[in-house]
Structure formats: structure tokens, C-alpha cells
Design a protein around this motif. Structure first.
Motif, mmCIF file in Angstrom:
data_model
loop_
_atom_site.group_PDB
_atom_site.id
_atom_site.type_symbol
_atom_site.label_atom_id
_atom_site.label_comp_id
_atom_site.label_asym_id
_atom_site.label_seq_id
_atom_site.Cartn_x
_atom_site.Cartn_y
_atom_site.Cartn_z
ATOM 1 N N ASN A 192 11.439 6.123 70.489
ATOM 2 C CA ASN A 192 12.162 7.275 69.963
ATOM 3 C C ASN A 192 13.327 6.798 69.104
ATOM 4 O OD1 ASN A 192 10.465 9.054 71.321
ATOM 5 N ND2 ASN A 192 11.796 9.171 73.109
ATOM 6 N N THR A 193 13.695 7.609 68.128
ATOM 7 C CA THR A 193 14.754 7.229 67.204
ATOM 8 C C THR A 193 16.120 7.236 67.883
ATOM 9 O OG1 THR A 193 14.956 9.518 66.452
ATOM 10 C CG2 THR A 193 13.485 8.079 65.210
ATOM 11 N N ILE A 194 16.980 6.358 67.385
ATOM 12 C CA ILE A 194 18.380 6.315 67.791
ATOM 13 C C ILE A 194 19.190 6.614 66.542
ATOM 14 C CG2 ILE A 194 20.220 4.921 68.800
ATOM 15 C CD1 ILE A 194 18.041 3.185 70.066
ATOM 16 N N GLY A 195 19.623 7.854 66.404
ATOM 17 C CA GLY A 195 20.228 8.276 65.151
ATOM 18 C C GLY A 195 19.179 8.264 64.055
ATOM 19 N N ARG A 196 19.418 7.466 63.007
ATOM 20 C CA ARG A 196 18.452 7.358 61.906
ATOM 21 C C ARG A 196 17.525 6.163 62.069
ATOM 22 N NH1 ARG A 196 21.515 7.340 56.347
ATOM 23 N NH2 ARG A 196 19.330 7.084 55.709
ATOM 24 N N VAL A 197 17.701 5.389 63.131
ATOM 25 C CA VAL A 197 16.947 4.151 63.302
ATOM 26 C C VAL A 197 15.841 4.341 64.341
ATOM 27 C CG1 VAL A 197 17.077 1.724 63.965
ATOM 28 C CG2 VAL A 197 18.973 2.785 62.712
ATOM 29 N N GLN A 198 14.626 3.890 63.984
ATOM 30 C CA GLN A 198 13.528 3.879 64.951
ATOM 31 C C GLN A 198 13.172 2.438 65.296
ATOM 32 O OE1 GLN A 198 9.416 4.536 63.926
ATOM 33 N NE2 GLN A 198 9.137 5.890 65.680
ATOM 34 N N PRO A 199 13.429 2.006 66.542
ATOM 35 C CA PRO A 199 13.019 0.661 66.949
ATOM 36 C C PRO A 199 11.518 0.626 67.230
ATOM 37 C CG PRO A 199 14.810 1.541 68.320
ATOM 38 C CD PRO A 199 14.199 2.678 67.577
ATOM 39 N N ARG A 200 10.904 -0.507 66.903
ATOM 40 C CA ARG A 200 9.490 -0.740 67.185
ATOM 41 C C ARG A 200 9.350 -2.146 67.753
ATOM 42 N NH1 ARG A 200 6.801 1.574 61.505
ATOM 43 N NH2 ARG A 200 7.629 3.704 61.691
ATOM 44 N N ILE A 201 8.907 -2.238 68.989
ATOM 45 C CA ILE A 201 8.765 -3.544 69.620
ATOM 46 C C ILE A 201 7.284 -3.880 69.751
ATOM 47 C CG2 ILE A 201 10.950 -3.338 70.863
ATOM 48 C CD1 ILE A 201 9.389 -2.644 73.363
ATOM 49 N N GLY A 202 6.985 -5.169 69.806
ATOM 50 C CA GLY A 202 5.583 -5.575 69.913
ATOM 51 C C GLY A 202 5.457 -6.948 70.539
ATOM 52 N N PHE A 203 4.283 -7.198 71.102
ATOM 53 C CA PHE A 203 4.007 -8.484 71.731
ATOM 54 C C PHE A 203 2.517 -8.774 71.586
ATOM 55 C CE2 PHE A 203 2.966 -11.335 75.214
ATOM 56 C CZ PHE A 203 3.990 -12.273 75.138
ATOM 57 N N GLY A 204 2.182 -10.063 71.417
ATOM 58 C CA GLY A 204 0.778 -10.436 71.268
ATOM 59 C C GLY A 204 0.484 -11.789 71.875
ATOM 60 N N PHE A 205 -0.760 -11.975 72.294
ATOM 61 C CA PHE A 205 -1.250 -13.245 72.822
ATOM 62 C C PHE A 205 -2.125 -13.900 71.773
ATOM 63 C CE2 PHE A 205 -4.685 -15.559 75.085
ATOM 64 C CZ PHE A 205 -3.911 -16.583 75.611
ATOM 65 N N VAL A 206 -1.745 -15.099 71.313
ATOM 66 C CA VAL A 206 -2.422 -15.797 70.227
ATOM 67 C C VAL A 206 -3.379 -16.827 70.806
ATOM 68 C CG1 VAL A 206 -2.091 -17.228 68.169
ATOM 69 C CG2 VAL A 206 -0.383 -15.486 68.771
ATOM 70 N N PHE A 207 -4.588 -16.916 70.218
ATOM 71 C CA PHE A 207 -5.594 -17.854 70.718
ATOM 72 C C PHE A 207 -6.510 -18.281 69.572
ATOM 73 C CE2 PHE A 207 -6.910 -13.489 71.242
ATOM 74 C CZ PHE A 207 -8.200 -13.457 70.736
ATOM 75 N N PRO A 208 -7.109 -19.461 69.668
ATOM 76 C CA PRO A 208 -8.005 -19.937 68.592
ATOM 77 C C PRO A 208 -9.366 -19.262 68.686
ATOM 78 C CG PRO A 208 -7.884 -21.561 70.340
ATOM 79 C CD PRO A 208 -6.911 -20.479 70.714
ATOM 80 N N ILE A 209 -9.984 -19.059 67.517
ATOM 81 C CA ILE A 209 -11.328 -18.480 67.459
ATOM 82 C C ILE A 209 -12.376 -19.566 67.250
ATOM 83 C CG2 ILE A 209 -12.852 -16.930 66.170
ATOM 84 C CD1 ILE A 209 -10.827 -15.404 67.739
ATOM 85 N N VAL B 116 -3.953 -25.164 67.731
ATOM 86 C CA VAL B 116 -3.370 -24.167 68.623
ATOM 87 C C VAL B 116 -4.297 -23.969 69.816
ATOM 88 C CG1 VAL B 116 -2.650 -21.763 68.870
ATOM 89 C CG2 VAL B 116 -2.215 -22.973 66.721
ATOM 90 N N HIS B 117 -3.778 -24.255 71.029
ATOM 91 C CA HIS B 117 -4.543 -23.956 72.243
ATOM 92 C C HIS B 117 -4.233 -22.546 72.741
ATOM 93 C CE1 HIS B 117 -5.050 -28.533 73.283
ATOM 94 N NE2 HIS B 117 -5.753 -28.146 72.223
ATOM 95 N N SER B 118 -2.983 -22.151 72.623
ATOM 96 C CA SER B 118 -2.571 -20.806 73.032
ATOM 97 C C SER B 118 -1.185 -20.539 72.469
ATOM 98 C CB SER B 118 -2.563 -20.667 74.559
ATOM 99 O OG SER B 118 -1.600 -21.542 75.139
ATOM 100 N N GLY B 119 -0.747 -19.305 72.579
ATOM 101 C CA GLY B 119 0.578 -18.970 72.096
ATOM 102 C C GLY B 119 0.873 -17.503 72.268
ATOM 103 N N PHE B 120 2.059 -17.093 71.853
ATOM 104 C CA PHE B 120 2.413 -15.678 71.885
ATOM 105 C C PHE B 120 3.321 -15.370 70.709
ATOM 106 C CE2 PHE B 120 5.721 -17.752 74.437
ATOM 107 C CZ PHE B 120 6.879 -17.245 73.866
ATOM 108 N N VAL B 121 3.447 -14.084 70.395
ATOM 109 C CA VAL B 121 4.292 -13.635 69.316
ATOM 110 C C VAL B 121 5.028 -12.378 69.787
ATOM 111 C CG1 VAL B 121 2.363 -12.371 68.274
ATOM 112 C CG2 VAL B 121 4.391 -12.888 66.904
ATOM 113 N N ALA B 122 6.306 -12.318 69.515
ATOM 114 C CA ALA B 122 7.135 -11.158 69.847
ATOM 115 C C ALA B 122 7.795 -10.643 68.587
ATOM 116 C CB ALA B 122 8.191 -11.516 70.888
ATOM 117 N N SER B 123 7.941 -9.331 68.472
ATOM 118 C CA SER B 123 8.432 -8.729 67.235
ATOM 119 C C SER B 123 9.306 -7.521 67.541
ATOM 120 C CB SER B 123 7.253 -8.303 66.363
ATOM 121 O OG SER B 123 7.694 -7.638 65.181
ATOM 122 N N LEU B 124 10.395 -7.414 66.801
ATOM 123 C CA LEU B 124 11.303 -6.270 66.897
ATOM 124 C C LEU B 124 11.554 -5.753 65.485
ATOM 125 C CD1 LEU B 124 13.208 -4.385 68.455
ATOM 126 C CD2 LEU B 124 14.971 -6.172 68.281
#
Length: 289
Positions: free
Chosen positions: A252-269, A277-285
């Protein structure tokens, strides 16, 4: 007076629906731009495509700032990349500036520093929207330039022209695809290296009305594929492909700002990716304002 009357009459005609040869009213055209290649109804124009993690963003961003952290490991080696990015939209043109900081640790030692400062621009060149709006696709072009800062991890200028396609099907499913050709300029072993880069981002947006998580406006499960095929030097044709199982929470927005958070599990194909890369993760704000 005659000129004023003519102007009023012309305005009235412009506001009236188009009449076909048979006398029936036709809706006004939604096409615009060079060669009428764009469509006012396109969902792309609203800037609502979910932000990717590993794959470069291709959606329209009006005012956005983001922080990302990617951690990967392979055996006794590991790598961390933290980046800060801002994006600004002017109409359908999106400009971006990204500053990463990388730290690579291996048995041979540690290498760290500010990476290439990335400057980019993107713009749609063709849009198609079906009559009922169920199928909505945007084709566009982008350009990215990586400016070296002469750190241990930033020695070469990089130029990457790209094309992208952002697709929406129905009210929930999106697919973003990106294709680029990277060239490194400068001396050393990597000077002149060229690679074909590609990525796909699949998302399924679930609004709060269907999944009422507290404080969450939208929950988006996502899956990414990011690949690179070397075109020159010692291993032409070598392809490396990573996957990322991830999600975003648009809060939900805070004033005019909308935060968006994210997380992912990274792996080789494939095997080539597994060597790095054997494994990993990524975080985003992300902050949209």
C-alpha cells in the motif's frame, strides 16, 4: 467572425464519431504516433508491468528508485552485487541510471569495486491491442551504455542495443522478453568480446481483492530466465542460462510513494551456468513515486 464560426464547426466535427459510408457511426481511432504504430489503450502506457530481478527492465517507469542485492556462490567462491538505480519517464521514453558495486571472493583472492555505471533509454515502437483488450503487446527498442570507472571490476566500455516485447494476456498474466547484443571496448583479454543476451520474465498478478494479504495491494509470483551466448573469443557458442523463482509484493502507498519488495531464488539451468553459479538469491526494494 467567419473564422471563429469555422473553428467552432471544425471542433464539433472532430468530437463527433466517424460515420461510415453506410451511415453507421464508427468509434474514433485509438492509434497514434509515427505511422499510427502506437495505441492509447495499451497497458504498457500505464507503467504496470512488474519489475524484473535478473533481466533488465523493459516496462515504462515514470518515477522510480530501486535497490537490489544479488548473492551467488559456486563451491568456495561467491559473488555479491549491490546496485542503486533511478528511472525517469518522459511520455513513453524511459531513461535509467544504475550504479553497481561488486565483490567477488575466490581461492585466488578478492576483487571488488564500483562496476560500470550504466546509462540506458527505451521506447516502444509498435503496439497491438485486441478489440476486447484481452491481448495486449508492445514491441520496443532500447540502448544501454556501460561507462567504466577503472576499478578492479570495471575496465571496459560496454554497448548493448536491445529489442524488447512486453505482453499482457487477460487481467493477470504478463510476459516480458528482451534480446540484446553486447560488445566490450578496450584492451586486455576481454577487449572486443561480444555476446548475445536474452531474458524472459513471466508474471501472474493477483490483486488484494483475490488474495487479501495485510498491507499488500498486489502479489505477483514470477519466474525469470536469463541467458548469454558468447559470440567471439575462445568459446564462441558457449551458452549460459540461469533461472530465478521469485515474487514481488506491491505494498500500500505511503503518501505518494508505493514500496515494492521482492525476493528470488537463483539457480543454474544448464551445465555452463552451473560452472559459475551453484545457487544464489536476489532481494529487491523498489519505490515508485
Amino acid at each position: 467572425m467567419l473564422s471563429a464560426a469555422a473553428l467552432v464547426q471544425a471542433t464539433a466535427w472532430a468530437d463527433d464519431p466517424v460515420v461510415s459510408a453506410g451511415g453507421s457511426a464508427m468509434p474514433p481511432s485509438t492509434r497514434y504516433g509515427l505511422f499510427n504504430a502506437l495505441d492509447h489503450r495499451s497497458w504498457y502506457n500505464e507503467g504496470n508491468f512488474p519489475e524484473p530481478f535478473l533481466v533488465d527492465d523493459s516496462g515504462l517507469e515514470i518515477n522510480e528508485a530501486r535497490l537490489d542485492w544479488t548473492h551467488t556462490k559456486a563451491g568456495s567462491s561467491h559473488s555479491d552485487v549491490a546496485s542503486a538505480e533511478v528511472e525517469k519517464g518522459f511520455g513513453l521514453l524511459t531513461l535509467e541510471l544504475k550504479v553497481p558495486y561488486a565483490r567477488d571472493v575466490s581461492p585466488d583472492g578478492t576483487s571488488q569495486g564500483i562496476g560500470n555505471i550504466e546509462v540506458g533509454a527505451r521506447h516502444p515502437i509498435y503496439q497491438y491491442v485486441s478489440a476486447n483488450g484481452f491481448f495486449d503487446t508492445t514491441l520496443g527498442a532500447a540502448l544501454e551504455v556501460g561507462i567504466p570507472v577503472d576499478s578492479p571490476v570495471s575496465k571496459h566500455t560496454e554497448l548493448v542495443p536491445k529489442i524488447f516485447n512486453d505482453l499482457r494476456v487477460g487481467e493477470h498474466f504478463t510476459m516480458q522478453s528482451l534480446f540484446g547484443y553486447s560488445t566490450l571496448f578496450g584492451g586486455g583479454a576481454d577487449g572486443g568480446l561480444q555476446a548475445f543476451e536474452y531474458g524472459f520474465v513471466f508474471g501472474y498478478s493477483i490483486p488484494h481483492s483475490q488474495l487479501p494479504l495485510p498491507g499488500v495491494r498486489q502479489f505477483i509470483p514470477m519466474f525469470e530466465l536469463k541467458g548469454e551466448t558468447q559470440m567471439t573469443h575462445d568459446n564462441p557458442g558457449r551458452n549460459s542460462l540461469l533461472g530465478n523463482a521469485c515474487f514481488r509484493l506491491n505494498l500500500n502507498t505511503i503518501g505518494r510513494v508505493q514500496p515494492r519488495i521482492g525476493f528470488g531464488f537463483v539457480f543454474p539451468i544448464n551445465g555452463n551456468a552451473r560452472a559459475d553459479v551453484h545457487s544464489g538469491f536476489v532481494a529487491s526494494l523498489v519505490f515508485e513515486y
